[in-house]
Scaffold this motif. Structure first.
Motif, PDB file in Angstrom:
ATOM      1  N   ASP A 213       0.853  -1.184   0.000  1.00  0.00           N
ATOM      2  CA  ASP A 213       0.000   0.000   0.000  1.00  0.00           C
ATOM      3  C   ASP A 213       0.896   1.244   0.000  1.00  0.00           C
ATOM      4  O   ASP A 213       1.306   1.728   1.048  1.00  0.00           O
ATOM      5  CB  ASP A 213      -0.881  -0.042   1.266  1.00  0.00           C
ATOM      6  CG  ASP A 213      -1.975   0.995   1.234  1.00  0.00           C
ATOM      7  OD1 ASP A 213      -1.791   2.033   0.565  1.00  0.00           O
ATOM      8  OD2 ASP A 213      -3.004   0.782   1.900  1.00  0.00           O
ATOM      9  N   PRO A 261      -4.029  -4.261  -0.018  1.00  0.00           N
ATOM     10  CA  PRO A 261      -5.252  -3.542  -0.400  1.00  0.00           C
ATOM     11  C   PRO A 261      -6.066  -4.342  -1.430  1.00  0.00           C
ATOM     12  O   PRO A 261      -5.517  -5.142  -2.187  1.00  0.00           O
ATOM     13  CB  PRO A 261      -4.736  -2.245  -1.035  1.00  0.00           C
ATOM     14  CG  PRO A 261      -3.294  -2.166  -0.692  1.00  0.00           C
ATOM     15  CD  PRO A 261      -2.823  -3.541  -0.417  1.00  0.00           C
ATOM     16  N   ASP A 262      -7.375  -4.073  -1.458  1.00  0.00           N
ATOM     17  CA  ASP A 262      -8.268  -4.779  -2.391  1.00  0.00           C
ATOM     18  C   ASP A 262      -7.856  -4.563  -3.846  1.00  0.00           C
ATOM     19  O   ASP A 262      -8.003  -5.468  -4.667  1.00  0.00           O
ATOM     20  CB  ASP A 262      -9.710  -4.297  -2.188  1.00  0.00           C
ATOM     21  CG  ASP A 262     -10.244  -4.727  -0.821  1.00  0.00           C
ATOM     22  OD1 ASP A 262      -9.736  -5.729  -0.289  1.00  0.00           O
ATOM     23  OD2 ASP A 262     -11.149  -4.044  -0.293  1.00  0.00           O
ATOM     24  N   GLU A 263      -7.348  -3.364  -4.175  1.00  0.00           N
ATOM     25  CA  GLU A 263      -6.959  -3.088  -5.572  1.00  0.00           C
ATOM     26  C   GLU A 263      -5.883  -4.062  -6.024  1.00  0.00           C
ATOM     27  O   GLU A 263      -5.884  -4.516  -7.172  1.00  0.00           O
ATOM     28  CB  GLU A 263      -6.399  -1.660  -5.735  1.00  0.00           C
ATOM     29  CG  GLU A 263      -7.288  -0.548  -5.238  1.00  0.00           C
ATOM     30  CD  GLU A 263      -6.995  -0.214  -3.791  1.00  0.00           C
ATOM     31  OE1 GLU A 263      -7.767  -0.732  -2.932  1.00  0.00           O
ATOM     32  OE2 GLU A 263      -6.040   0.512  -3.486  1.00  0.00           O
ATOM     33  N   VAL A 264      -4.956  -4.364  -5.122  1.00  0.00           N
ATOM     34  CA  VAL A 264      -3.869  -5.276  -5.475  1.00  0.00           C
ATOM     35  C   VAL A 264      -4.433  -6.666  -5.761  1.00  0.00           C
ATOM     36  O   VAL A 264      -4.072  -7.323  -6.740  1.00  0.00           O
ATOM     37  CB  VAL A 264      -2.815  -5.330  -4.338  1.00  0.00           C
ATOM     38  CG1 VAL A 264      -1.818  -6.456  -4.567  1.00  0.00           C
ATOM     39  CG2 VAL A 264      -2.092  -3.996  -4.234  1.00  0.00           C
ATOM     40  N   ALA A 266      -7.487  -7.341  -6.685  1.00  0.00           N
ATOM     41  CA  ALA A 266      -8.265  -7.263  -7.932  1.00  0.00           C
ATOM     42  C   ALA A 266      -7.341  -7.361  -9.140  1.00  0.00           C
ATOM     43  O   ALA A 266      -7.667  -8.033 -10.135  1.00  0.00           O
ATOM     44  CB  ALA A 266      -9.054  -5.960  -7.970  1.00  0.00           C
ATOM     45  N   ARG A 267      -6.197  -6.711  -9.061  1.00  0.00           N
ATOM     46  CA  ARG A 267      -5.248  -6.749 -10.177  1.00  0.00           C
ATOM     47  C   ARG A 267      -4.735  -8.174 -10.391  1.00  0.00           C
ATOM     48  O   ARG A 267      -4.615  -8.626 -11.538  1.00  0.00           O
ATOM     49  CB  ARG A 267      -4.084  -5.792  -9.873  1.00  0.00           C
ATOM     50  CG  ARG A 267      -3.050  -5.781 -10.967  1.00  0.00           C
ATOM     51  CD  ARG A 267      -1.983  -4.737 -10.736  1.00  0.00           C
ATOM     52  NE  ARG A 267      -0.787  -5.091 -11.480  1.00  0.00           N
ATOM     53  CZ  ARG A 267       0.328  -4.386 -11.477  1.00  0.00           C
ATOM     54  NH1 ARG A 267       0.410  -3.288 -10.761  1.00  0.00           N
ATOM     55  NH2 ARG A 267       1.368  -4.793 -12.185  1.00  0.00           N
ATOM     56  N   GLU A 269      -6.328 -10.859  -9.566  1.00  0.00           N
ATOM     57  CA  GLU A 269      -7.496 -11.616 -10.021  1.00  0.00           C
ATOM     58  C   GLU A 269      -7.632 -11.532 -11.533  1.00  0.00           C
ATOM     59  O   GLU A 269      -7.912 -12.517 -12.215  1.00  0.00           O
ATOM     60  CB  GLU A 269      -8.758 -11.033  -9.367  1.00  0.00           C
ATOM     61  CG  GLU A 269      -9.924 -11.963  -9.379  1.00  0.00           C
ATOM     62  CD  GLU A 269     -10.120 -12.595  -7.995  1.00  0.00           C
ATOM     63  OE1 GLU A 269     -10.770 -11.942  -7.181  1.00  0.00           O
ATOM     64  OE2 GLU A 269      -9.602 -13.692  -7.774  1.00  0.00           O
TER      65      GLU A 269
END
Lengths: 330, 192
Positions: A213, A261-264, A266-267, A269
């Motif tokens: 993050d 973090p969720d963005e990481v 998601a990436r 994924e």
């Protein structure tokens, strides 16, 4: 018996050069202002030294020092002092990790001298994960020291030349003393103050837990610079390649002190080849971290992805053509 | 009790004040304790201390109370018994790594310290716990040491002149007296 009797296995105890506390390769690299790289070794569940060298090989060519973990996650493996001693003999720089979870002050102070006698010159003082998360949750947690009182103890042994009891040490342990920090974990506002406490207690360098993050890390570093800590301690930011979105979720849920973090996630994924994506993400993070003022190096923790460490460091370009591997003092 | 402990932490400023008063009383009682014998008062005082602090702070009687340096949050409630700040495993929302239902003792400590006047003491590096003191009264130990310090300071003030002029004192003791000045000289009323 004199040293000459064992000159085949015993190297003379060298005092550090002027301006250095240990003379370790890691200390020399950091003090000369170069960007340092350390890497964590996956300790073998084996008594065979060949397994240690096997695990060290993918890290050695890019790391200024290899961290030997001390039963991390409260799981039993070969001891950090054994690994550090073996690797030091083979010419690697090592960071001997000490956790407060398993040993009391009598054992720890003795081990510090033992490690120094074996040529180990870097040491990392850790609190340690609770026993409940490990493979033997019924074990007695010791926690006689905490990481901060351990730091002060080792510094006292090195600089004052005495044990905590006041008894004199004839040849003090020349150690470059490290501590951990976890910039992206609560209490976020107090983390820099805790770092200040560790510096006051005696830390020469810091290895952080995983940074995924960047905004949180940059906020942390801004406060660290306000406190002037980046001028008093060398900060190595922790990084590592993720294997997949599933592995990242598992780490976040089960390994204490990891913030992803969720963005990481998601990436990861969305990636067609998650292993490659994890590597690319890690390289990007290293480059961003390097641009942050006050960061002196990176600490790569690539659990079960050790084969990627060389590529990651070389592709990130942080070594600038430097070749860390070489026989010399630890 | 967890809830009472949280209450004490929320009111760290009031408890800091209360603790200062308690300490003053204990220090004033030093001559009495010394007369009875510290060894004899140890057990009853420790019993009271265990009851009061057990209720308010979930005290574990480590014998080296540092509540005023830790925002009135007892660090011995940390499963790792850390005395110098949180570990790296604190959960989101400031919960404990080992006991996920409990707020991290050290998150509370920093919050409490921010409410206290002497909260900056939390920045001091504390030594490892002396396990041989477990079960003994920290109140008595602190007040006894404070009283001894005060006595020493008084003694130092009383003898400074004598020390500065050792030759004169040896030849003529009245020239460098080891005594308080008479009330008449300072203009104060004597208590006697």
């Amino acid at each position: 018996m004199s040293l000459a009797d064992h000159s085949d296995i015993v190297r003379p105890y060298e005092e550090p050069p002027p301006g250095h506390v240990s003379g370790s390769r890691l200390e020399r690299v950091l003090r000369s202002g170069r960007f340092a790289v350390t890497a964590e070794l996956n300790p073998p569940d084996s008594a065979d030294p060949a397994d240690v060298f096997e695990a060290a090989r993918p890290l050695g060519e890019v790391a200024d020092a290899i961290n030997a973990t001390d039963a991390s996650g409260a799981n039993c493996h070969m001891s950090s002092i054994g690994i550090s001693a073996l690797l030091t003999r083979a010419g690697y720089g090592t960071v001997y990790q000490i956790s407060c979870r398993d040993r009391n002050r009598i054992a720890i102070q003795g081990d510090v001298l033992g490690a120094a006698a074996m040529g180990v010159r870097n040491l990392l003082c850790l609190t340690g994960d609770g026993v409940a998360v490990g493979d033997q949750p019924g074990a007695r947690p010791v926690f006689d020291f905490d990481s901060v009182s351990l730091l002060r103890t080792v510094r006292t042994m090195r600089d004052e030349g005495v044990f905590l009891s006041g008894r004199k040490i004839t040849r003090p342990p020349r150690m470059f003393i490290g501590a951990a920090e976890n910039p992206c974990i609560e209490p976020l506002d107090w983390r820099p103050d805790r770092l200040a406490k560790k510096v006051a207690a005696g830390a020469d360098f810091i290895q952080t837990n995983y940074i995924f993050d960047m905004p949180r890390f940059e906020r942390f570093m801004a406060r660290v610079r306000d406190l002037g800590l980046h001028e008093r301690v060398f900060i190595l930011a922790g990084v590592g390649p993720l294997a997949s979105a599933k592995a990242a979720r598992w780490m976040r849920a089960n390994v204490p002190g990891i913030h992803i973090p969720d963005e990481v996630i998601a990436r990861m994924e969305g990636a067609a080849r998650p292993g490659e994506e994890g590597k690319r993400l890690c390289i990007e993070l290293i480059r961003q971290i390097r641009a942050v003022k006050g960061v002196a190096g990176v600490h790569v923790m690539a659990y079960r992805r050790e084969h990627q460490v060389s590529e990651i460091i070389l592709e990130s370009g942080v070594l600038e053509g430097r070749k860390p591997r070489g026989r010399g003092r630890g | 009790m967890y809830r009472v402990r949280l209450f004490a932490n929320r009111h760290a400023r009031s408890f800091e004040w209360l603790y200062q008063r308690l300490e003053a009383v204990m220090v004033a009682l030093d001559p009495l304790f010394a007369k009875i014998g510290y060894g004899r008062v140890e057990a009853p005082v420790a019993l009271v201390e265990r009851g009061v602090k057990g209720l308010l702070f979930d005290c574990r009687m480590c014998g080296q109370c540092v509540l005023s340096s830790t925002g009135m949050s007892c660090p011995m409630n940390c499963p790792k018994e850390l005395r110098n700040g949180p570990c790296g495993g604190v959960r989101p929302g400031g919960y404990c790594e080992v006991k996920p239902w409990m707020r991290c003792v050290w998150v509370l400590a920093w919050e409490g310290a921010a409410r206290m006047q002497g909260g900056d003491k939390i920045r001091e590096v504390l030594p490892p716990v002396d396990r041989s003191l477990k079960g003994s009264s920290a109140w008595l130990r602190v007040s006894r040491e404070k009283a001894a310090q005060l006595r020493e300071a008084r003694e130092a003030a009383r003898t400074a002149l004598a020390r500065a002029f050792p030759g004169a004192r040896a030849n003529e003791p009245s020239a460098a007296p080891l005594a308080d000045e008479p009330a008449a000289a300072t203009g104060r009323e004597t208590r006697r």
